[in-house]
Scaffold this active site. Structure first.
Site, mmCIF file in Angstrom:
data_model
loop_
_atom_site.group_PDB
_atom_site.id
_atom_site.type_symbol
_atom_site.label_atom_id
_atom_site.label_comp_id
_atom_site.label_asym_id
_atom_site.label_seq_id
_atom_site.Cartn_x
_atom_site.Cartn_y
_atom_site.Cartn_z
ATOM 1 N N LYS A 1 41.926 39.226 31.911
ATOM 2 C CA LYS A 1 42.782 38.880 30.553
ATOM 3 C C LYS A 1 41.606 37.682 30.017
ATOM 4 C CE LYS A 1 47.237 39.086 32.686
ATOM 5 N NZ LYS A 1 47.364 40.396 33.324
ATOM 6 N N GLU B 1 34.995 47.846 54.390
ATOM 7 C CA GLU B 1 36.198 47.294 54.827
ATOM 8 C C GLU B 1 35.754 45.911 55.726
ATOM 9 O OE1 GLU B 1 38.258 49.967 56.857
ATOM 10 O OE2 GLU B 1 39.208 50.902 55.172
ATOM 11 N N ARG C 1 38.857 44.526 35.653
ATOM 12 C CA ARG C 1 40.234 44.537 36.282
ATOM 13 C C ARG C 1 40.365 44.347 37.613
ATOM 14 N NH1 ARG C 1 42.330 46.260 31.710
ATOM 15 N NH2 ARG C 1 44.643 45.645 32.399
ATOM 16 N N TYR D 1 31.307 51.375 50.977
ATOM 17 C CA TYR D 1 32.405 51.120 51.553
ATOM 18 C C TYR D 1 32.365 49.744 52.453
ATOM 19 C CZ TYR D 1 36.904 53.717 51.383
ATOM 20 O OH TYR D 1 38.097 54.110 51.134
ATOM 21 N N THR E 1 44.769 37.129 37.704
ATOM 22 C CA THR E 1 43.983 38.560 37.324
ATOM 23 C C THR E 1 42.641 38.121 36.662
ATOM 24 O OG1 THR E 1 45.096 38.418 35.004
ATOM 25 C CG2 THR E 1 45.886 39.906 36.669
ATOM 26 N N ASP F 1 50.953 31.329 39.598
ATOM 27 C CA ASP F 1 50.196 32.791 39.218
ATOM 28 C C ASP F 1 49.455 32.312 37.664
ATOM 29 O OD1 ASP F 1 49.611 35.029 37.784
ATOM 30 O OD2 ASP F 1 51.469 36.217 38.567
#
Ligand SMILES: Cc1ncc(COP(=O)(O)O)c(C=O)c1O
Length: 423
Positions: free
Chosen positions: A234, A61, A240, A59, A231, A205
């Site tokens: 692709k 954060e 991902r 973790y 992203t 984008d």
């Protein structure tokens, strides 16, 4: 073809046979079919190794050196490395690599730059835009107001005069450029001028074309855009995930929108894999790959045009093409299903001025990132066009489709898949 060594896979085989078997079957599908979905690719073994690493256990954060958990000495270095590589590859002043994917990256841009109810302008989904650019079923039209632009119904291309008129009439606060199904070069400079004229933020984008932008195959949104989102899975060939790039002045707004605005702990295993993919994308081999992706798309487009297929905008400048099937009296959905039965996997898609519906549109969308990653070239594109043509002539002849599927599998066996069969 046999799998390259994979100890995690054998652990999975021992502990969960059901999931292992399904993954093995998916591997077979990815090996033995022609993957033409333009948003899909084959990542390298190195990217998969990072994605499947112990970093999934941690973790963290917050941001490097500003975390809410202890034990960050390596995680901080990994995230910093990913950010530095993103900044370097895209010539950006600031990078945030924490968005869980492309849609959350766009959501963070809204949260950073618009008040709830603020006006966004984007390309409409049926004309090639993405859900998150203000389409009515999406958060971007629920919590914000949206005005949409389209493409010229005659040319299938963006009409910048029309976009400017729409912007002047509605005065959006945020303008999105970028697409999920647009085969032509996007004039980011024109969008930048329009945004400046109406006092809007401009977000580009580049999810689909980030590789083309990074390698100089296509124009860069900077310095015209305030923010770039992409992203990573692709054409960029990473895991991902999502990245937001921006000018220094917007950095803290963007960072605060991602965390704590929208997300909790970043996916550190994905961050590491993004760092790996970014390093791979900075190599000459990747530049050559992107050039071949475009050449293959253009070869496939020409071969389809020669066989009487109608392509939106008459061809392509990038990695994808959109076939308007209305002249062949075929529906996009049944045609995509027939192609899949023949081993050629694409997706049904709306085309400009479509007379169908999103669930039953008049087109299919195809792209060359995945087949190019396998090393396929012009000869294979000609062959793929021939298979597509045969399916179009006999979409309900199961014996003909099965015969094509056999040929497809034979060709696929000659082209090993990165990540599955080769590094
Ligand atoms: C232009 C564009 N933006 C954003 C996205 C969203 O990405 P994700 O599916 O990772 O949320 C996509 C995905 O197809 C896209 O094409």
């Amino acid at each position: 073809m046999s799998d390259i060594d994979s100890p995690p896979a054998s652990a999975l085989q021992r502990t969960d046979r059901a999931v292992f078997d399904l993954i093995e079957q998916e591997k077979g599908r990815q090996r033995l079919t022609i993957r033409l979905i333009p948003s899909e690719n084959y990542t390298s073994r190195a990217v998969m190794a990072a994605t499947g690493s112990v970093l999934t256990n941690k973790y963290s954060e917050g941001y490097p050196s500003k975390r809410y958990y202890q034990g960050q000495e390596y995680i901080d270095q990994i995230e910093t490395l990913a950010c530095e590589r993103a900044k370097q590859l895209f010539g950006a002043e600031h990078a945030n690599v924490q968005p869980y994917s492309g849609s959350p990256a766009n959501q963070a841009v809204y949260m950073a730059l618009l008040r709830p109810g603020g006006l966004v302008m984007g390309l409409s989904l049926p004309q090639g835009g993405h859900l998150t650019h203000g389409w009515d079923v999406n958060f971007s039209a629920h919590y914000y107001r949206s005005v949409q632009y389209g493409v010229d119904p005659e040319t299938g291309r963006l009409d910048y005069d029309q976009i400017r008129k729409t912007a002047l009439a509605h005065r959006p606060r945020l303008i999105f450029a970028g697409a999920t199904a647009y085969p032509r070069i996007i004039d980011f400079a024109a969008f930048g001028r329009i945004a400046k004229e109406v006092g809007a933020y401009f977000a580009a984008d580049i999810s689909h074309i980030s590789g083309l932008v990074a390698t100089g195959e296509h124009p860069h949104p900077f310095p015209h855009a305030d923010v770039i989102t992409t992203t990573t899975h692709k054409l960029l060939r990473g895991p991902r995930g999502g990245i937001i790039l921006c000018r220094k002045e917007l950095a803290s707004k963007i960072d605060r929108a991602v965390f704590p605005g929208l997300q909790g702990g970043p996916h550190n295993h994905v961050t590491a894999a993004i760092a790996v993919a970014l390093a791979e994308a900075a190599t000459p081999a990747y530049r050559e790959y992107c050039a071949r992706v475009v050449q293959n798309a253009q070869t496939l487009a020409q071969a389809l045009l020669d066989r009487g297929f109608d392509l939106v905008s008459g061809g392509t400048d990038n990695h994808l093409l959109l076939i308007d099937l209305r002249n062949l009296n075929l529906g996009g959905r049944p045609f995509a299903a027939a192609l899949e039965r023949a081993g050629v996997v694409c997706n049904y898609n709306m085309v400009p001025a479509d007379t169908g519906t999103p669930k039953n549109p008049s087109g299919v969308r195809m792209g060359t990132p995945a087949v190019t990653s396998r090393g396929m070239g012009p000869a294979e594109m000609m062959q793929i066009a021939e298979w597509i043509d045969r399916v179009a002539r006999h979409p309900e002849d199961e014996a003909a489709l099965a015969a094509i599927r056999k040929e497809v599998a034979e060709t696929c066996r000659q082209f090993p898949c990165p990540g599955l069969d080769v590094d």
